[in-house]
Structures are given as structure tokens and as C-alpha cells.
Scaffold this motif. Sequence first.
Motif, short mmCIF file in Angstrom:
data_model
loop_
_atom_site.label_atom_id
_atom_site.label_comp_id
_atom_site.label_asym_id
_atom_site.label_seq_id
_atom_site.Cartn_x
_atom_site.Cartn_y
_atom_site.Cartn_z
N PRO A 157 1.17 -0.73 -0.01
CA PRO A 157 0.16 -0.25 -0.64
C PRO A 157 0.61 1.56 0.17
N GLU A 158 2.07 0.95 0.54
CA GLU A 158 2.83 2.37 -0.20
C GLU A 158 2.75 3.00 -1.55
N GLY A 159 2.88 2.05 -2.06
CA GLY A 159 2.88 2.29 -3.60
C GLY A 159 3.91 2.14 -4.30
N PRO A 169 3.66 6.91 3.92
CA PRO A 169 1.67 6.42 4.59
C PRO A 169 1.23 5.21 3.38
N PHE A 170 0.67 4.16 4.20
CA PHE A 170 -0.75 3.76 3.29
C PHE A 170 -1.34 3.85 3.05
N VAL A 171 -1.91 3.95 1.55
CA VAL A 171 -2.50 4.59 0.62
C VAL A 171 -3.81 3.33 0.79
N GLU A 232 -3.57 1.40 9.66
CA GLU A 232 -2.79 1.73 10.20
C GLU A 232 -2.41 1.62 10.62
N GLU A 233 -3.72 0.26 11.56
CA GLU A 233 -3.25 -0.20 12.46
C GLU A 233 -1.61 -1.77 11.75
N ALA A 237 1.94 -2.36 13.38
CA ALA A 237 2.80 -3.00 13.81
C ALA A 237 4.16 -3.89 12.82
N ILE A 238 3.94 -3.46 11.81
CA ILE A 238 4.77 -3.81 10.56
C ILE A 238 6.31 -2.53 11.40
N GLN A 239 5.74 -1.70 11.48
CA GLN A 239 7.16 -1.53 12.01
C GLN A 239 8.02 -1.62 13.75
#
Length: 245
Positions: A157-159, A169-171, A232-233, A237-239
Motif C-alpha cells: 500500500p505504499e505504492g 504512508p499506506f494508501v 494504520e494498525e 505492527a510492521i514498524q
Amino acid sequence: MKKIIDYILSIIYLIHFGLTLLVFHVIQIIAFNVFGKKVHKVAVDYLNFFLTFGLYLTGANVILRNLTDLPNDRPIIFVANHQSTFDIPAVIWLLRKYHPRFVSKIELAKGVPSISYNLRKSGAALINRKDGKQAITEIARLGKLIQDEKGSAIIFPEGTRTASGIMKPFVAGGVATLLKRAPDALIVPVAINGTGAFNPKGIFPLKSFSKLSWTVLPGIEPSGKKVEDILEEAKTAIQNILSKE
């Protein structure tokens, strides 16, 4: 001295990488046209096995982890950060049980041995980033496919790739479209770490003796949540995984 080693091991691995793509391109064509989709999938799985564990030729430490039990009776949408081209083989091998189809840019559907053929034959969503309507239609088709088959899709989703390891940001658009057509899907984050630093200057030279990890995290139930909150969740979790390594 380290730079010399990087160049030598990069040459060895990239020869392995190129030959693997060429050999498995032929194997895929035979598998698909003679034996059908199931045998083709097995060929793709082992293509990615050889690409992934060939990384040991660079002295890499390859870590594949699954920290959750995933269901077999519902669709799954895997949501991953994206650092490098080298993210993908290990993802396919690690998640092979779930046969994930990718949301991929349409340019990759031509010109790359093995990879292009698999994208065209696997049911992946091949999107034209300059044509929003076409992209939505393709992603929606994939969503319906995984809903009907109780299969899985994977989306970045970062693209785009972020080699620095600092996530963009995740789109929400792609995941929202998948969920609309696959409302029963579970969202599962996948953390990928180290691949951006592995090829910081492009495909050559690679950084030898890198630590590379792929981690499947516990799923997120999307019911009753906004897509933006789900992502965002997932991103958090990934971060958390990236911050620990």
C-alpha cells in the motif's frame, strides 16, 4: 576489501538469479500448457525457493517467520511494506500455501523471464497507474477472485519501494477496493526488513552478509473498522518489527 567481496558475491548471485529465471520460464510454460494451473503453481513456488535461498550465495542471513495461524476457509489480504525487488520471491515462498496473487504495475507483465509469465497466468491484478479506472477494475476483479476461491492477494500500500526502510504512508484505495469485493477477507500484515539496504545502489552491487527478514504478523479483523484505521494498525505492527531488528 568488503567492497571487493560485495562485487564478487553479487556477480555469483546475479548469475544464479538470471539462470533461474530463464530455466523456470521454460518450466512454467511447459507446466501451464501441458499439466495445468496446479503444476504451474508448483513450478512458481520452486522458482521462488531457488531465488530466495540463492541469497545465501551473498552470505545473507535469510529469516522467514510466521507468527500466526492463518485460516484456510476465508480470503486473506496480505499487506506488506516494500523495500526492494528482492522482497517478492521470499514472500511467495513463505506464503505459498495461500497462493497470493499480486497487485502489480502492468509494466512487469512483459519483458522479464519467469516473472512476467507468472503475473499474466496467475490472475494477478496488473494495474496501469496512469489509468485509475483500469486500476480499480483490475483490483476489483482480483478481490472477487479471492472471495470466490477463498484465496489471497498481496498488496504494497505504499505504492512504491522505500529502500531507506522508512515507510511511506499506506494508501487506502487498493485495499478498500479489495475489501469491497472480498468482504470476508482477513487483513494480514507482513513485515519485510533489510532488502532495501541489500541493494542500496540498484541491483549491483549487492551488500554481502546482509540480514534479511520476512515476518507474517497476526491478522486484523476489518469488520466495523475504516480502511484507513486498518492500514494504520497494519503499519504500526510492521514498524514494531522493523524497529526491533
